[in-house]
Design a protein around this motif. Structure first.
Motif, PDB file in Angstrom:
ATOM      1  N   GLY A 139      13.621  20.576  -5.709  1.00 15.33           N
ATOM      2  CA  GLY A 139      14.394  20.269  -4.523  1.00 15.33           C
ATOM      3  C   GLY A 139      15.352  21.380  -4.152  1.00 15.33           C
ATOM      4  O   GLY A 139      15.510  21.722  -2.972  1.00 15.33           O
ATOM      5  N   ALA A 140      15.984  21.964  -5.151  1.00 15.21           N
ATOM      6  CA  ALA A 140      16.962  23.019  -4.888  1.00 15.21           C
ATOM      7  C   ALA A 140      16.301  24.288  -4.362  1.00 15.21           C
ATOM      8  O   ALA A 140      16.812  24.934  -3.450  1.00 15.21           O
ATOM      9  N   GLU A 141      15.147  24.655  -4.936  1.00 22.49           N
ATOM     10  CA  GLU A 141      14.526  25.932  -4.605  1.00 22.49           C
ATOM     11  C   GLU A 141      13.594  25.864  -3.397  1.00 22.49           C
ATOM     12  O   GLU A 141      13.389  26.875  -2.712  1.00 22.49           O
ATOM     13  N   ALA A 142      13.006  24.698  -3.130  1.00 25.71           N
ATOM     14  CA  ALA A 142      12.061  24.577  -2.012  1.00 25.71           C
ATOM     15  C   ALA A 142      12.512  23.531  -0.997  1.00 25.71           C
ATOM     16  O   ALA A 142      12.420  23.759   0.212  1.00 25.71           O
ATOM     17  N   ARG A 180       5.193  33.948  -8.337  1.00 30.24           N
ATOM     18  CA  ARG A 180       4.157  33.737  -9.356  1.00 30.24           C
ATOM     19  C   ARG A 180       4.596  32.747 -10.432  1.00 30.24           C
ATOM     20  O   ARG A 180       3.906  32.580 -11.451  1.00 30.24           O
ATOM     21  N   ARG A 181       5.714  32.068 -10.234  1.00 34.49           N
ATOM     22  CA  ARG A 181       6.173  31.091 -11.220  1.00 34.49           C
ATOM     23  C   ARG A 181       5.405  29.778 -11.079  1.00 34.49           C
ATOM     24  O   ARG A 181       4.892  29.456 -10.011  1.00 34.49           O
ATOM     25  N   THR A 182       5.359  29.021 -12.172  1.00 36.76           N
ATOM     26  CA  THR A 182       4.723  27.704 -12.175  1.00 36.76           C
ATOM     27  C   THR A 182       5.624  26.693 -12.865  1.00 36.76           C
ATOM     28  O   THR A 182       6.611  27.059 -13.526  1.00 36.76           O
ATOM     29  N   MET A 183       5.285  25.425 -12.696  1.00 38.77           N
ATOM     30  CA  MET A 183       5.975  24.325 -13.362  1.00 38.77           C
ATOM     31  C   MET A 183       4.930  23.402 -13.978  1.00 38.77           C
ATOM     32  O   MET A 183       3.762  23.435 -13.597  1.00 38.77           O
ATOM     33  N   GLU A 184       5.377  22.537 -14.891  1.00 39.49           N
ATOM     34  CA  GLU A 184       4.480  21.553 -15.487  1.00 39.49           C
ATOM     35  C   GLU A 184       4.671  20.197 -14.805  1.00 39.49           C
ATOM     36  O   GLU A 184       5.767  19.827 -14.411  1.00 39.49           O
ATOM     37  N   SER A 185       3.564  19.466 -14.688  1.00 41.78           N
ATOM     38  CA  SER A 185       3.612  18.082 -14.232  1.00 41.78           C
ATOM     39  C   SER A 185       3.271  17.179 -15.414  1.00 41.78           C
ATOM     40  O   SER A 185       2.359  17.482 -16.187  1.00 41.78           O
ATOM     41  N   HIS A 240       8.488  17.432   5.918  1.00 42.78           N
ATOM     42  CA  HIS A 240       8.276  16.133   5.281  1.00 42.78           C
ATOM     43  C   HIS A 240       8.614  16.263   3.800  1.00 42.78           C
ATOM     44  O   HIS A 240       7.915  16.969   3.060  1.00 42.78           O
ATOM     45  N   VAL A 241       9.690  15.615   3.380  1.00 42.85           N
ATOM     46  CA  VAL A 241      10.103  15.630   1.973  1.00 42.85           C
ATOM     47  C   VAL A 241       9.620  14.323   1.360  1.00 42.85           C
ATOM     48  O   VAL A 241      10.104  13.237   1.706  1.00 42.85           O
ATOM     49  N   ILE A 242       8.647  14.432   0.448  1.00 45.63           N
ATOM     50  CA  ILE A 242       7.871  13.284  -0.027  1.00 45.63           C
ATOM     51  C   ILE A 242       8.379  12.847  -1.398  1.00 45.63           C
ATOM     52  O   ILE A 242       8.545  13.671  -2.295  1.00 45.63           O
ATOM     53  N   PRO A 243       8.618  11.556  -1.611  1.00 41.59           N
ATOM     54  CA  PRO A 243       9.163  11.078  -2.884  1.00 41.59           C
ATOM     55  C   PRO A 243       8.094  10.958  -3.964  1.00 41.59           C
ATOM     56  O   PRO A 243       6.888  10.999  -3.689  1.00 41.59           O
ATOM     57  N   TRP A 244       8.555  10.749  -5.198  1.00 40.02           N
ATOM     58  CA  TRP A 244       7.631  10.683  -6.327  1.00 40.02           C
ATOM     59  C   TRP A 244       7.042   9.299  -6.550  1.00 40.02           C
ATOM     60  O   TRP A 244       6.084   9.147  -7.299  1.00 40.02           O
ATOM     61  N   ASN A 245       7.589   8.262  -5.932  1.00 39.96           N
ATOM     62  CA  ASN A 245       7.105   6.916  -6.257  1.00 39.96           C
ATOM     63  C   ASN A 245       5.835   6.531  -5.501  1.00 39.96           C
ATOM     64  O   ASN A 245       5.014   5.781  -6.003  1.00 39.96           O
ATOM     65  N   TYR A 246       5.662   7.058  -4.276  1.00 34.85           N
ATOM     66  CA  TYR A 246       4.450   6.794  -3.496  1.00 34.85           C
ATOM     67  C   TYR A 246       3.985   8.095  -2.850  1.00 34.85           C
ATOM     68  O   TYR A 246       4.056   8.261  -1.634  1.00 34.85           O
ATOM     69  N   PRO A 247       3.494   9.031  -3.638  1.00 35.84           N
ATOM     70  CA  PRO A 247       3.221  10.374  -3.108  1.00 35.84           C
ATOM     71  C   PRO A 247       2.202  10.417  -1.981  1.00 35.84           C
ATOM     72  O   PRO A 247       2.489  10.947  -0.900  1.00 35.84           O
ATOM     73  N   PRO A 305       6.243  17.993  -1.504  1.00 31.32           N
ATOM     74  CA  PRO A 305       6.164  16.832  -2.395  1.00 31.32           C
ATOM     75  C   PRO A 305       7.193  16.927  -3.522  1.00 31.32           C
ATOM     76  O   PRO A 305       7.686  18.011  -3.843  1.00 31.32           O
ATOM     77  N   ALA A 306       7.494  15.785  -4.113  1.00 33.71           N
ATOM     78  CA  ALA A 306       8.420  15.764  -5.244  1.00 33.71           C
ATOM     79  C   ALA A 306       7.875  16.624  -6.382  1.00 33.71           C
ATOM     80  O   ALA A 306       6.661  16.701  -6.602  1.00 33.71           O
ATOM     81  N   GLU A 307       8.783  17.249  -7.129  1.00 35.36           N
ATOM     82  CA  GLU A 307       8.354  18.123  -8.220  1.00 35.36           C
ATOM     83  C   GLU A 307       7.653  17.343  -9.330  1.00 35.36           C
ATOM     84  O   GLU A 307       6.912  17.917 -10.133  1.00 35.36           O
ATOM     85  N   GLN A 308       7.883  16.019  -9.387  1.00 38.25           N
ATOM     86  CA  GLN A 308       7.206  15.201 -10.403  1.00 38.25           C
ATOM     87  C   GLN A 308       5.771  14.875 -10.017  1.00 38.25           C
ATOM     88  O   GLN A 308       4.950  14.568 -10.884  1.00 38.25           O
TER      89      GLN A 308
END
Length: 496
Positions: A224-227, A36-41, A163-170, A192-195
């Motif tokens: 990246g570490a957790e997922a 149930r945790r969340t993060m901010e973008s 598929h590990v997707i980068p933040w520059n071209y999501p 996807p990237a956390e950003q």
């Protein structure tokens, strides 16, 4: 005011895009993370959070892989290729129908200009369109074993792909991996990237609405570490496609080795743009500018080194600097010439490279400073920067800055330019500007790079295989070679 303008105006008023995806995408629908945790973008153009998203972990990854494995065995692998193609074609149509919303989400999440985001969305649609047409063209071979025998090969889907997707071209990187994987009959777990989590989630929803069965595509957001790490190390994953840094790519390789998991790695570059004295100057100037300052230089294949023949260097650089100084900065929704970089941490990294260059006595021809949006004073910006001729062993020549920083190298002739161009541990792409086509193709053969552009940087499209050599990684995405990355070849020999 058109629909896009109204949506942009609404985002400017509220600071966010309404109805963004809420939760992970698992087994055909959105749901919260197990914890149930969340993060901010964060919106890089403001340096402020604009939305929150689910913070998945190893439990969510395991649920996603289980869902994907079940969907693979339950029928996606055996779905008729023509039907897979019809679904992917509908995906392309939906992406284009919802392009405005996708582009604005990408702009807010990554910071890139709206025009750049629109191009990425169109490219994502084109990827699904291309692989939709390839689904029923994935043909095996027959082998001439002689009378009394039949030999043939089959291209089978490898199974569950990560598929590990980068933040520059999501969205475009997600599409270039997901589309061929699905076309081959594989199922997918994307991280996807956390950003930049949102367009991958939006894409998964589009896939479902286009008719993709539940569980065939799953998206787990988080760190990246957790997922990411639990995903690439999961024993249920048959293939990993990773785009990111060399350091992280090495960790992915080590993790995948535990289960002998297949890999495609695209790990960045320090790509040269060779400009020879007989070039079309206008084309070369425009090409060099776009190669390094598009997406604020945050491109794995950015032309971050200008290798220019001495005879034209002074006049070319004078004009290049003048044009660079005219570039405008600002929030991506205003469509300036260049947007912000992705995060405060990345801004500090770019600034560190330039400050160290200053201490080494480098001549900064233009730029070189942290900046902000001139209208608001907010955001994570770095001035478009050009640094004068540096020796071959300089940090700015050898290491990837991943920002709007162009390093110049002076070549005496074409052969010297080739030597300089090949003089780094990277080998992703290279550019050549010359009117001598014989010289261009001779250099193209000898450049140690996975892709070479002649007289137009970033030429090509989804049809052209993409990938690197040396520290830039291995394997190929895009084109029919990208489709084969998600297949395993089975040979059959029978006595009749």
């Amino acid at each position: 005011m058109n629909a896009q303008s109204e949506l942009v105006a609404q985002v400017r008023r509220t600071g966010t895009l309404p109805d963004l995806p809420d939760g992970l995408y698992l087994d055909g629908g959105f749901r919260p993370a197990t914890s149930r945790r969340t993060m901010e973008s964060f919106d890089p153009g403001k340096g402020e959070a604009f939305a929150s998203f689910a913070r998945g972990d190893a439990d969510d990854v395991d649920a996603a892989v289980t869902s994907a494995a079940r969907a693979f065995e339950a029928g996606w692998r055996d779905t008729a290729p023509v039907e897979r193609g019809r679904i992917l074609a509908r995906v392309a149509q939906l992406i284009l129908a919802e392009a405005d919303r996708l582009a604005i989400a990408e702009c807010l999440d990554s910071g890139k200009t709206l025009a750049e985001a629109e191009g990425d969305v169109r490219g994502a649609a084109r990827a699904f369109e291309y692989y939709a047409g390839a689904c029923d063209k994935l043909e095996g071979k027959t082998f001439p074993l002689g009378a009394g025998y039949l030999g043939y090969s089959l291209h089978e889907p490898v199974g569950v792909t990560a598929h590990v997707i980068p933040w520059n071209y999501p969205i475009s990187t997600a599409a270039r991996g997901l589309a061929p994987a699905l076309a081959a009959g594989c199922t997918v777990v994307a991280k996807p990237a956390e950003q930049t989590p949102f367009t991958a989630l939006m894409l998964a929803d589009i896939l479902s609405r286009a008719g993709l069965p539940a569980g065939v595509c799953n998206v787990v957001t988080g760190t990246g570490a957790e997922a990411g790490a639990p995903l690439v190390g999961h024993p249920g994953i048959a293939h990993v496609t990773f785009t990111g840094s060399v350091a992280t790519g090495k960790r992915v390789m080590k993790s995948a080795a535990d289960h002998v998991t297949r890999l495609v790695l695209e790990l960045g570059g320090k790509s040269p743009v060779i400009v020879l004295k007989d070039c079309d100057r206008e084309a070369a100037l425009n090409g060099v500018l776009g190669a390094i300052f598009e997406n604020a230089g945050q491109i794995c294949s950015a032309g971050s080194r200008l290798v220019i023949e001495r005879r034209i260097a002074d006049s070319f650089l004078e004009e290049l600097v003048a044009r660079t100084r005219r570039l405008t900065l600002g929030h991506g929704l205003r469509n300036p010439d260049m947007g912000p970089v992705s995060s405060a941490e990345h801004l500090a990294k770019i600034s560190g490279f330039v400050e160290r260059a200053r201490t080494r006595g480098s001549e900064i021809l233009t730029g070189g400073n942290i900046a902000s949006d001139p209208q608001t004073g907010q955001g994570w910006f770095f001035e478009p920067t050009i640094i004068a001729d540096r020796p071959a062993d300089d940090e700015l020549v050898q290491e990837e800055v991943f920002g709007p920083v162009l390093t110049v190298q002076i070549a005496e002739d074409a052969d010297h330019a080739l030597e300089l161009a090949n003089g780094t541990p990277f080998g992703l792409v290279a550019g050549i500007y010359t009117s001598d086509h014989g010289t261009a193709h001779r250099l193209a053969r000898r450049l140690d790079a996975g892709q070479v552009f002649i007289n137009e940087y970033f030429a090509g499209g989804i049809e052209v295989p993409f990938g690197g050599t040396k520290l830039s990684g291995f394997g190929r995405e895009k084109g029919l070679e990208g489709l084969l990355s998600y297949c395993r070849t089975k040979s059959v020999a029978a006595k009749l």
